[in-house]
Design a protein around this motif. Sequence first.
Motif, PDB file in Angstrom:
ATOM      1  N   ILE A   1       2.541 -30.264  -4.442  1.00 50.29           N
ATOM      2  CA  ILE A   1       2.289 -30.749  -3.096  1.00 50.29           C
ATOM      3  C   ILE A   1       2.532 -29.601  -2.136  1.00 50.29           C
ATOM      4  O   ILE A   1       3.610 -29.000  -2.131  1.00 50.29           O
ATOM      5  CB  ILE A   1       3.209 -31.933  -2.730  1.00 50.29           C
ATOM      6  N   ARG A   2       1.532 -29.287  -1.344  1.00 52.03           N
ATOM      7  CA  ARG A   2       1.666 -28.235  -0.346  1.00 52.03           C
ATOM      8  C   ARG A   2       1.739 -28.883   1.033  1.00 52.03           C
ATOM      9  O   ARG A   2       1.137 -29.932   1.272  1.00 52.03           O
ATOM     10  CB  ARG A   2       0.491 -27.250  -0.422  1.00 52.03           C
ATOM     11  N   VAL A   3       2.472 -28.234   1.924  1.00 50.10           N
ATOM     12  CA  VAL A   3       2.753 -28.821   3.240  1.00 50.10           C
ATOM     13  C   VAL A   3       2.571 -27.774   4.327  1.00 50.10           C
ATOM     14  O   VAL A   3       2.936 -26.608   4.152  1.00 50.10           O
ATOM     15  CB  VAL A   3       4.195 -29.372   3.303  1.00 50.10           C
ATOM     16  N   SER A   4       2.030 -28.214   5.449  1.00 51.79           N
ATOM     17  CA  SER A   4       1.990 -27.397   6.661  1.00 51.79           C
ATOM     18  C   SER A   4       2.533 -28.230   7.807  1.00 51.79           C
ATOM     19  O   SER A   4       2.456 -29.468   7.788  1.00 51.79           O
ATOM     20  CB  SER A   4       0.552 -26.962   7.006  1.00 51.79           C
ATOM     21  N   VAL A   5       3.071 -27.554   8.811  1.00 53.60           N
ATOM     22  CA  VAL A   5       3.492 -28.239  10.030  1.00 53.60           C
ATOM     23  C   VAL A   5       2.846 -27.523  11.206  1.00 53.60           C
ATOM     24  O   VAL A   5       2.947 -26.304  11.344  1.00 53.60           O
ATOM     25  CB  VAL A   5       5.027 -28.309  10.158  1.00 53.60           C
ATOM     26  N   LEU A   6       2.126 -28.294  12.007  1.00 52.52           N
ATOM     27  CA  LEU A   6       1.372 -27.758  13.137  1.00 52.52           C
ATOM     28  C   LEU A   6       2.250 -27.777  14.386  1.00 52.52           C
ATOM     29  O   LEU A   6       2.739 -28.836  14.781  1.00 52.52           O
ATOM     30  CB  LEU A   6       0.111 -28.603  13.349  1.00 52.52           C
ATOM     31  N   CYS A   7       2.431 -26.601  15.001  1.00 52.64           N
ATOM     32  CA  CYS A   7       3.341 -26.474  16.146  1.00 52.64           C
ATOM     33  C   CYS A   7       2.660 -25.757  17.315  1.00 52.64           C
ATOM     34  O   CYS A   7       2.982 -24.592  17.621  1.00 52.64           O
ATOM     35  CB  CYS A   7       4.600 -25.717  15.730  1.00 52.64           C
ATOM     36  N   PRO A   8       1.740 -26.424  17.994  1.00 50.62           N
ATOM     37  CA  PRO A   8       1.080 -25.802  19.145  1.00 50.62           C
ATOM     38  C   PRO A   8       1.912 -25.937  20.419  1.00 50.62           C
ATOM     39  O   PRO A   8       2.808 -26.783  20.512  1.00 50.62           O
ATOM     40  CB  PRO A   8      -0.213 -26.604  19.265  1.00 50.62           C
ATOM     41  N   MET A   9       1.582 -25.126  21.408  1.00 50.43           N
ATOM     42  CA  MET A   9       2.089 -25.339  22.763  1.00 50.43           C
ATOM     43  C   MET A   9       1.047 -26.171  23.508  1.00 50.43           C
ATOM     44  O   MET A   9       0.668 -27.232  23.048  1.00 50.43           O
ATOM     45  CB  MET A   9       2.397 -23.998  23.449  1.00 50.43           C
ATOM     46  N   GLY A  10       0.561 -25.679  24.641  1.00 51.84           N
ATOM     47  CA  GLY A  10      -0.332 -26.485  25.452  1.00 51.84           C
ATOM     48  C   GLY A  10      -1.727 -26.643  24.856  1.00 51.84           C
ATOM     49  O   GLY A  10      -2.368 -25.655  24.499  1.00 51.84           O
ATOM     50  N   VAL A  11      -2.185 -27.886  24.766  1.00 49.63           N
ATOM     51  CA  VAL A  11      -3.524 -28.190  24.284  1.00 49.63           C
ATOM     52  C   VAL A  11      -4.154 -29.179  25.266  1.00 49.63           C
ATOM     53  O   VAL A  11      -3.489 -30.095  25.762  1.00 49.63           O
ATOM     54  CB  VAL A  11      -3.505 -28.790  22.870  1.00 49.63           C
ATOM     55  N   ARG A  12      -5.423 -29.003  25.531  1.00 50.75           N
ATOM     56  CA  ARG A  12      -6.113 -29.834  26.523  1.00 50.75           C
ATOM     57  C   ARG A  12      -6.405 -31.217  25.939  1.00 50.75           C
ATOM     58  O   ARG A  12      -7.495 -31.504  25.455  1.00 50.75           O
ATOM     59  CB  ARG A  12      -7.404 -29.146  26.962  1.00 50.75           C
ATOM     60  N   THR A  13      -5.392 -32.068  26.001  1.00 47.03           N
ATOM     61  CA  THR A  13      -5.505 -33.431  25.499  1.00 47.03           C
ATOM     62  C   THR A  13      -4.981 -34.402  26.555  1.00 47.03           C
ATOM     63  O   THR A  13      -4.409 -33.995  27.567  1.00 47.03           O
ATOM     64  CB  THR A  13      -4.684 -33.627  24.213  1.00 47.03           C
ATOM     65  N   ASN A  14      -5.130 -35.691  26.275  1.00 47.56           N
ATOM     66  CA  ASN A  14      -4.626 -36.702  27.195  1.00 47.56           C
ATOM     67  C   ASN A  14      -3.104 -36.681  27.311  1.00 47.56           C
ATOM     68  O   ASN A  14      -2.547 -37.167  28.291  1.00 47.56           O
ATOM     69  CB  ASN A  14      -5.078 -38.097  26.749  1.00 47.56           C
ATOM     70  N   MET A  15      -2.436 -36.141  26.301  1.00 46.96           N
ATOM     71  CA  MET A  15      -0.987 -36.070  26.369  1.00 46.96           C
ATOM     72  C   MET A  15      -0.541 -35.135  27.486  1.00 46.96           C
ATOM     73  O   MET A  15       0.426 -35.399  28.199  1.00 46.96           O
ATOM     74  CB  MET A  15      -0.408 -35.601  25.026  1.00 46.96           C
ATOM     75  N   LEU A  16      -1.254 -34.026  27.657  1.00 47.69           N
ATOM     76  CA  LEU A  16      -0.915 -33.070  28.709  1.00 47.69           C
ATOM     77  C   LEU A  16      -1.611 -33.412  30.019  1.00 47.69           C
ATOM     78  O   LEU A  16      -1.046 -33.234  31.108  1.00 47.69           O
ATOM     79  CB  LEU A  16      -1.298 -31.653  28.268  1.00 47.69           C
ATOM     80  N   PHE A  17      -2.844 -33.905  29.915  1.00 50.78           N
ATOM     81  CA  PHE A  17      -3.625 -34.273  31.101  1.00 50.78           C
ATOM     82  C   PHE A  17      -4.071 -35.723  30.955  1.00 50.78           C
ATOM     83  O   PHE A  17      -5.142 -35.991  30.426  1.00 50.78           O
ATOM     84  CB  PHE A  17      -4.841 -33.366  31.239  1.00 50.78           C
ATOM     85  N   PRO A  18      -3.237 -36.674  31.394  1.00 50.30           N
ATOM     86  CA  PRO A  18      -3.577 -38.095  31.231  1.00 50.30           C
ATOM     87  C   PRO A  18      -4.928 -38.442  31.844  1.00 50.30           C
ATOM     88  O   PRO A  18      -5.364 -37.835  32.825  1.00 50.30           O
ATOM     89  CB  PRO A  18      -2.436 -38.814  31.963  1.00 50.30           C
ATOM     90  N   ASP A  19      -5.570 -39.459  31.267  1.00 49.51           N
ATOM     91  CA  ASP A  19      -6.908 -39.879  31.707  1.00 49.51           C
ATOM     92  C   ASP A  19      -6.977 -40.196  33.193  1.00 49.51           C
ATOM     93  O   ASP A  19      -7.968 -39.903  33.855  1.00 49.51           O
ATOM     94  CB  ASP A  19      -7.349 -41.128  30.925  1.00 49.51           C
ATOM     95  N   ASP A  20      -5.904 -40.814  33.707  1.00 50.84           N
ATOM     96  CA  ASP A  20      -5.966 -41.236  35.105  1.00 50.84           C
ATOM     97  C   ASP A  20      -5.651 -40.107  36.070  1.00 50.84           C
ATOM     98  O   ASP A  20      -5.695 -40.274  37.277  1.00 50.84           O
ATOM     99  CB  ASP A  20      -5.030 -42.415  35.365  1.00 50.84           C
ATOM    100  N   ASP A  21      -5.314 -38.924  35.510  1.00 45.19           N
ATOM    101  CA  ASP A  21      -5.069 -37.725  36.325  1.00 45.19           C
ATOM    102  C   ASP A  21      -4.044 -38.016  37.430  1.00 45.19           C
ATOM    103  O   ASP A  21      -4.113 -37.493  38.529  1.00 45.19           O
ATOM    104  CB  ASP A  21      -6.378 -37.222  36.946  1.00 45.19           C
ATOM    105  N   ARG A  22      -3.077 -38.862  37.092  1.00 49.42           N
ATOM    106  CA  ARG A  22      -2.101 -39.254  38.096  1.00 49.42           C
ATOM    107  C   ARG A  22      -1.099 -38.133  38.358  1.00 49.42           C
ATOM    108  O   ARG A  22      -0.872 -37.283  37.533  1.00 49.42           O
ATOM    109  CB  ARG A  22      -1.355 -40.504  37.663  1.00 49.42           C
ATOM    110  N   THR A  23      -0.502 -38.173  39.536  1.00 47.96           N
ATOM    111  CA  THR A  23       0.573 -37.253  39.844  1.00 47.96           C
ATOM    112  C   THR A  23       1.775 -37.620  38.992  1.00 47.96           C
ATOM    113  O   THR A  23       2.010 -38.786  38.707  1.00 47.96           O
ATOM    114  CB  THR A  23       0.958 -37.362  41.343  1.00 47.96           C
ATOM    115  N   ALA A  24       2.515 -36.624  38.555  1.00 51.44           N
ATOM    116  CA  ALA A  24       3.681 -36.885  37.713  1.00 51.44           C
ATOM    117  C   ALA A  24       4.566 -37.938  38.360  1.00 51.44           C
ATOM    118  O   ALA A  24       4.877 -37.870  39.541  1.00 51.44           O
ATOM    119  CB  ALA A  24       4.463 -35.599  37.508  1.00 51.44           C
ATOM    120  N   SER A  25       4.957 -38.927  37.568  1.00 55.16           N
ATOM    121  CA  SER A  25       5.670 -40.078  38.107  1.00 55.16           C
ATOM    122  C   SER A  25       7.165 -39.860  38.241  1.00 55.16           C
ATOM    123  O   SER A  25       7.867 -40.695  38.765  1.00 55.16           O
ATOM    124  CB  SER A  25       5.418 -41.306  37.225  1.00 55.16           C
ATOM    125  N   SER A  26       7.665 -38.753  37.747  1.00 55.25           N
ATOM    126  CA  SER A  26       9.085 -38.490  37.842  1.00 55.25           C
ATOM    127  C   SER A  26       9.330 -36.998  37.843  1.00 55.25           C
ATOM    128  O   SER A  26       8.459 -36.203  37.470  1.00 55.25           O
ATOM    129  CB  SER A  26       9.836 -39.126  36.673  1.00 55.25           C
TER     130      SER A  26
END
Length: 272
Positions: free
Chosen positions: A177-202
């Motif tokens: 069994i071989r294993v990898s772990v993916l460790c990116p920094m910033g990626v253009r996804t909904n996690m970093l840029f939510p769909d509603d493009d709201r201002t940070a809530s906190s």
Amino acid sequence: MEIENKVVLVTGAGSGIGRAIALACGMENPSAVICVDKNTANVEKTVSQLRETKTTAYAETIDLTDLSAIADLGEKVLKRHGVVDILFSNAGVSFAGDLETSEEDWETSWNVNLMAQVRTAKALLPAMISNGGGYIVNTASAAGLLTNLGALSYAVTKHASVALSEWIAINHRPDNIRVSVLCPMGVRTNMLFPDDDRTASSKAESLAQRAVLDAGDILDPSQVAEVVIAAVKAEEFLILPHKDVLGFYSFRANNTQKWITSMAKYQEQISK
């Protein structure tokens, strides 16, 4: 490991990195790509895109916080294919917050960022071993090697994902069994840029996003997927789409006190 003629399963395949990985696998002539996500419309869109390239693909809608749903998924997939050769445990969640993070957010973070990876491996690993071997790629984050300012539960559970990946890689290497772990920094996804493009809530959310945006380049999910596919073929444990992460990780390991001091100063700087 080559992806050609392999059965591939991708969680979190409805968008972002997960969709990009599924589509990238589709270009490698797999036997089948099983796309898993809690959002039915999104995961069916991924499958539709795969089928446009003549890739055999299936959509499975489940909530990865549901233990029995993961077990049922494993049984269903193994009944259909006999084995999953390559498992991409990619689904993840992120909550901004500090020690005041709610119990609910902690529970969701643990269940999705860590326990879904544990439970999916538990469901699929025995068949991999019986088949002579397989591959697991867990998506963690650079936060799992370093930390994530303003997002305590994310940083802690992503560290746990890295630890899980290391444990499986060591303990199941004799089983091929071989294993990898993916460790990116910033990626253009909904996690970093939510769909509603709201201002940070906190304040914590604002800090968490700013720390990522200031840390380095923001990659497109397709760029990350390209790195992932190459790493799987080379059987590399650490997958680092952002090359600076290796330097940061080395600095943290070799100069831990200095690392903590510098990060505290950096947090103070970007919090102003």
